[in-house]
Design an enzyme around this catalytic site. Structure first.
Site, mmCIF file in Angstrom:
data_model
loop_
_atom_site.group_PDB
_atom_site.id
_atom_site.type_symbol
_atom_site.label_atom_id
_atom_site.label_comp_id
_atom_site.label_asym_id
_atom_site.label_seq_id
_atom_site.Cartn_x
_atom_site.Cartn_y
_atom_site.Cartn_z
ATOM 1 N N HIS A 104 43.020 47.832 41.471
ATOM 2 C CA HIS A 104 43.478 46.869 42.464
ATOM 3 C C HIS A 104 44.720 46.150 41.959
ATOM 4 C CE1 HIS A 104 40.602 44.622 39.954
ATOM 5 N NE2 HIS A 104 41.192 43.496 40.324
ATOM 6 N N HIS A 106 47.096 42.692 42.593
ATOM 7 C CA HIS A 106 47.117 41.332 43.119
ATOM 8 C C HIS A 106 48.521 41.009 43.632
ATOM 9 C CE1 HIS A 106 43.334 40.005 41.034
ATOM 10 N NE2 HIS A 106 43.660 41.037 40.268
#
Length: 143
Positions: A104, A106
């Site tokens: 992931h 950010h």
């Protein structure tokens, strides 16, 4: 040696619809949604739909799709929050700061003179996250 991908991680559950998320963008290869423990207003995450524990085990095709979505969503986040800039980061493995073991990225809108908040573990108010997600979606729709 890196541990194996765990299909029971929270982001895999979000992808399967088992856990709700404030989604802002989705295509065939990626999903973007609001971080429930934001470090600042508008903190958004982008993940690949393909299983990958982190940067090092993702396919080049999956990384390319994530990068394209990060750029698209980052533009919308910057617009939606009238940010002065952006911070984009990605962690790998516990020693690198990773706590959810699904790749992931950010995206955080940043403002002159405002320090980045800490990841305290506290959950943000759902109504606030819904509003933030709507603002990002509107900026995406506006182009």
């Amino acid at each position: 040696m890196t541990a194996a991908y765990d299909p029971q991680n929270i982001f895999a559950k979000i992808l399967r619809g088992e856990i709700p998320a404030h989604r802002v963008y989705e295509d065939a290869h990626t999903l973007a949604f609001m971080d429930v423990m934001p470090q600042g207003e508008g903190h958004t995450l982008v993940i690949p739909k393909a299983p990958a524990r982190g940067l090092l085990d993702a396919s080049p095709e999956s990384l390319a799709a994530v990068a394209a979505t990060v750029q698209r969503v980052a533009r919308a986040v910057k617009t939606a929050f009238a940010a002065d800039g952006l911070t984009v980061f990605q962690y790998n493995e516990p020693a690198g700061g990773q706590t959810v073991f699904h790749l992931h990225v950010h995206i955080l809108p940043r403002f002159d003179g405002v320090a980045l908040g800490r990841h305290t573990g506290g959950m943000a108010d759902g109504a606030v996250l819904a509003d933030h997600a709507a603002r990002v979606r509107a900026a995406l729709d506006a182009g």
